[in-house]
Design a protein around this motif. Sequence first.
Motif: not given
Length: 153
Positions: A89, A93-94, A97, A99, A138
């Motif tokens: 995380e 990731k940017s 994005e 969590r 997700y």
Amino acid sequence: MARAETVVGDRWTVLILRELFMRNHRFEEIQAQTGATPQMVAARLKALEGDGLVERRPYSTRPLRHDYHLTEKGEAFYPVLLALRAWGETWLKSPEEGRAVQYTHRSCGKPAGLGPVCESCGLPLRREDLTVKLSPAYREERQARSEAFKASR
């Protein structure tokens, strides 16, 4: 570290453990969410069982079918999984994005953060002390994998 790596130092093994921690216990669920072949899942589950991290439990007698559950030794891997998650995380990731999974610590009722200790109260995080909320993206990704897997059968 070398000994631990021989047990869990494989991408598919870690993904299988992730699914078991997400309470997916059936072979087909694990296969669908990891994207591994049936042979890879079977081999990793057998190895995890042999190493004492997983146990098989029958859920059907006709035909005989098993599901898979973490043992105490398997449950002890949770802080490692949290550490991998935190690293991913943070570094892979940017910020836009967000969590994929939000944990709430039941003990204090506040966001748990990335672990292995609650960012709100400082207590060590245990799986049974967390509530989980998947981000919409997700959740959709996991649903799409399940549907694609079912359609391919």
